[in-house]
Design a protein around this motif. Structure first.
Motif, PDB file in Angstrom:
ATOM      1  N   THR A  48       0.826  -1.208   0.000  1.00  0.00           N
ATOM      2  CA  THR A  48       0.000   0.000   0.000  1.00  0.00           C
ATOM      3  C   THR A  48       0.861   1.259   0.000  1.00  0.00           C
ATOM      4  O   THR A  48       0.624   2.179  -0.782  1.00  0.00           O
ATOM      5  CB  THR A  48      -0.962   0.006   1.205  1.00  0.00           C
ATOM      6  OG1 THR A  48      -1.746  -1.182   1.152  1.00  0.00           O
ATOM      7  CG2 THR A  48      -1.876   1.214   1.180  1.00  0.00           C
ATOM      8  N   GLU A  49       1.876   1.292   0.862  1.00  0.00           N
ATOM      9  CA  GLU A  49       2.784   2.444   0.895  1.00  0.00           C
ATOM     10  C   GLU A  49       3.469   2.633  -0.450  1.00  0.00           C
ATOM     11  O   GLU A  49       3.577   3.745  -0.955  1.00  0.00           O
ATOM     12  CB  GLU A  49       3.874   2.230   1.955  1.00  0.00           C
ATOM     13  CG  GLU A  49       3.541   2.719   3.312  1.00  0.00           C
ATOM     14  CD  GLU A  49       4.729   2.485   4.254  1.00  0.00           C
ATOM     15  OE1 GLU A  49       5.901   2.437   3.810  1.00  0.00           O
ATOM     16  OE2 GLU A  49       4.460   2.324   5.454  1.00  0.00           O
ATOM     17  N   TRP A  50       3.975   1.521  -1.012  1.00  0.00           N
ATOM     18  CA  TRP A  50       4.744   1.597  -2.254  1.00  0.00           C
ATOM     19  C   TRP A  50       3.888   2.105  -3.413  1.00  0.00           C
ATOM     20  O   TRP A  50       4.311   3.000  -4.128  1.00  0.00           O
ATOM     21  CB  TRP A  50       5.360   0.231  -2.580  1.00  0.00           C
ATOM     22  CG  TRP A  50       6.342   0.286  -3.694  1.00  0.00           C
ATOM     23  CD1 TRP A  50       7.688   0.482  -3.596  1.00  0.00           C
ATOM     24  CD2 TRP A  50       6.069   0.148  -5.100  1.00  0.00           C
ATOM     25  NE1 TRP A  50       8.260   0.477  -4.849  1.00  0.00           N
ATOM     26  CE2 TRP A  50       7.295   0.275  -5.791  1.00  0.00           C
ATOM     27  CE3 TRP A  50       4.902  -0.068  -5.850  1.00  0.00           C
ATOM     28  CZ2 TRP A  50       7.390   0.192  -7.173  1.00  0.00           C
ATOM     29  CZ3 TRP A  50       5.004  -0.143  -7.227  1.00  0.00           C
ATOM     30  CH2 TRP A  50       6.236  -0.015  -7.878  1.00  0.00           C
ATOM     31  N   ILE A  51       2.705   1.537  -3.584  1.00  0.00           N
ATOM     32  CA  ILE A  51       1.889   1.968  -4.734  1.00  0.00           C
ATOM     33  C   ILE A  51       1.461   3.425  -4.591  1.00  0.00           C
ATOM     34  O   ILE A  51       1.403   4.148  -5.580  1.00  0.00           O
ATOM     35  CB  ILE A  51       0.670   1.054  -5.012  1.00  0.00           C
ATOM     36  CG1 ILE A  51      -0.337   1.092  -3.872  1.00  0.00           C
ATOM     37  CG2 ILE A  51       1.133  -0.360  -5.330  1.00  0.00           C
ATOM     38  CD1 ILE A  51      -1.674   0.458  -4.211  1.00  0.00           C
ATOM     39  N   ASP A  52       1.179   3.845  -3.356  1.00  0.00           N
ATOM     40  CA  ASP A  52       0.804   5.249  -3.185  1.00  0.00           C
ATOM     41  C   ASP A  52       1.976   6.164  -3.523  1.00  0.00           C
ATOM     42  O   ASP A  52       1.819   7.142  -4.250  1.00  0.00           O
ATOM     43  CB  ASP A  52       0.302   5.504  -1.769  1.00  0.00           C
ATOM     44  CG  ASP A  52      -1.102   4.946  -1.548  1.00  0.00           C
ATOM     45  OD1 ASP A  52      -1.805   4.665  -2.547  1.00  0.00           O
ATOM     46  OD2 ASP A  52      -1.497   4.774  -0.389  1.00  0.00           O
ATOM     47  N   ARG A  53       3.164   5.829  -3.046  1.00  0.00           N
ATOM     48  CA  ARG A  53       4.343   6.676  -3.268  1.00  0.00           C
ATOM     49  C   ARG A  53       4.840   6.596  -4.717  1.00  0.00           C
ATOM     50  O   ARG A  53       5.157   7.611  -5.334  1.00  0.00           O
ATOM     51  CB  ARG A  53       5.462   6.256  -2.310  1.00  0.00           C
ATOM     52  CG  ARG A  53       6.706   7.120  -2.410  1.00  0.00           C
ATOM     53  CD  ARG A  53       7.800   6.678  -1.445  1.00  0.00           C
ATOM     54  NE  ARG A  53       8.315   5.353  -1.791  1.00  0.00           N
ATOM     55  CZ  ARG A  53       8.109   4.242  -1.068  1.00  0.00           C
ATOM     56  NH1 ARG A  53       7.429   4.288   0.055  1.00  0.00           N
ATOM     57  NH2 ARG A  53       8.607   3.089  -1.455  1.00  0.00           N
ATOM     58  N   GLU A  54       4.925   5.385  -5.258  1.00  0.00           N
ATOM     59  CA  GLU A  54       5.581   5.184  -6.558  1.00  0.00           C
ATOM     60  C   GLU A  54       4.629   5.292  -7.754  1.00  0.00           C
ATOM     61  O   GLU A  54       5.087   5.477  -8.875  1.00  0.00           O
ATOM     62  CB  GLU A  54       6.277   3.823  -6.593  1.00  0.00           C
ATOM     63  CG  GLU A  54       7.338   3.643  -5.534  1.00  0.00           C
ATOM     64  CD  GLU A  54       8.582   4.493  -5.768  1.00  0.00           C
ATOM     65  OE1 GLU A  54       8.839   4.903  -6.917  1.00  0.00           O
ATOM     66  OE2 GLU A  54       9.297   4.752  -4.783  1.00  0.00           O
ATOM     67  N   ILE A  55       3.328   5.132  -7.518  1.00  0.00           N
ATOM     68  CA  ILE A  55       2.378   5.175  -8.633  1.00  0.00           C
ATOM     69  C   ILE A  55       1.387   6.321  -8.477  1.00  0.00           C
ATOM     70  O   ILE A  55       1.340   7.233  -9.288  1.00  0.00           O
ATOM     71  CB  ILE A  55       1.605   3.839  -8.782  1.00  0.00           C
ATOM     72  CG1 ILE A  55       2.565   2.679  -9.060  1.00  0.00           C
ATOM     73  CG2 ILE A  55       0.558   3.940  -9.898  1.00  0.00           C
ATOM     74  CD1 ILE A  55       1.910   1.297  -9.048  1.00  0.00           C
ATOM     75  N   PHE A  56       0.589   6.278  -7.412  1.00  0.00           N
ATOM     76  CA  PHE A  56      -0.620   7.102  -7.402  1.00  0.00           C
ATOM     77  C   PHE A  56      -0.428   8.540  -6.956  1.00  0.00           C
ATOM     78  O   PHE A  56      -1.179   9.404  -7.381  1.00  0.00           O
ATOM     79  CB  PHE A  56      -1.728   6.399  -6.622  1.00  0.00           C
ATOM     80  CG  PHE A  56      -2.136   5.122  -7.311  1.00  0.00           C
ATOM     81  CD1 PHE A  56      -2.779   5.163  -8.540  1.00  0.00           C
ATOM     82  CD2 PHE A  56      -1.802   3.895  -6.794  1.00  0.00           C
ATOM     83  CE1 PHE A  56      -3.101   4.000  -9.225  1.00  0.00           C
ATOM     84  CE2 PHE A  56      -2.126   2.727  -7.468  1.00  0.00           C
ATOM     85  CZ  PHE A  56      -2.779   2.771  -8.684  1.00  0.00           C
ATOM     86  N   THR A  57       0.559   8.857  -6.137  1.00  0.00           N
ATOM     87  CA  THR A  57       0.786  10.271  -5.808  1.00  0.00           C
ATOM     88  C   THR A  57       1.884  10.883  -6.673  1.00  0.00           C
ATOM     89  O   THR A  57       2.150  12.077  -6.584  1.00  0.00           O
ATOM     90  CB  THR A  57       1.153  10.474  -4.321  1.00  0.00           C
ATOM     91  OG1 THR A  57       2.395   9.822  -4.065  1.00  0.00           O
ATOM     92  CG2 THR A  57       0.060   9.942  -3.412  1.00  0.00           C
TER      93      THR A  57
END
Length: 108
Positions: A48-57
């Protein structure tokens, strides 16, 4: 030459790339199993942390150059606002229900 997402072989991987490029977090999460895991450059990360940081934000975007292993392994140019663009590899583990239980990425 880039492979258009709609032409990717594996339906789950096709949907994954489409969701990343559309910045559609809900669609992305719907592709994953409940206990899905991921790794970046060989280290397991909090998904969850990774996708938010690396993709969605950070406006992540995948341009796929090549696919192998029945469409479950990709070579792609990945870019986001945090890191710019880099050549990456992506490998997917897909369950019988068609959902992704693990993906691994890293520089290629």
């Amino acid at each position: 030459m880039t492979i258009q997402p709609a032409k990717l072989t594996d339906p789950a991987v096709r949907a994954f790339v489409t969701a990343v490029n559309a910045h559609d977090r809900d669609a992305f999460l719907s592709l994953l199993t409940e206990n899905a895991t991921m790794a970046d450059d060989g280290s397991d990360r909090d998904l969850t942390e990774w996708i938010d940081r690396e993709i969605f934000t950070s406006n992540g975007h995948l341009d796929v150059d090549n696919e192998s292993q029945g469409g479950r392994a990709l070579l792609a140019h990945y870019r986001n606002d945090a890191w710019g663009e880099m050549r990456t590899r992506w490998n997917f583990t897909i369950e019988d229900d068609g959902r992704i239980s693990r993906f691994e990425t890293g520089q290629a």
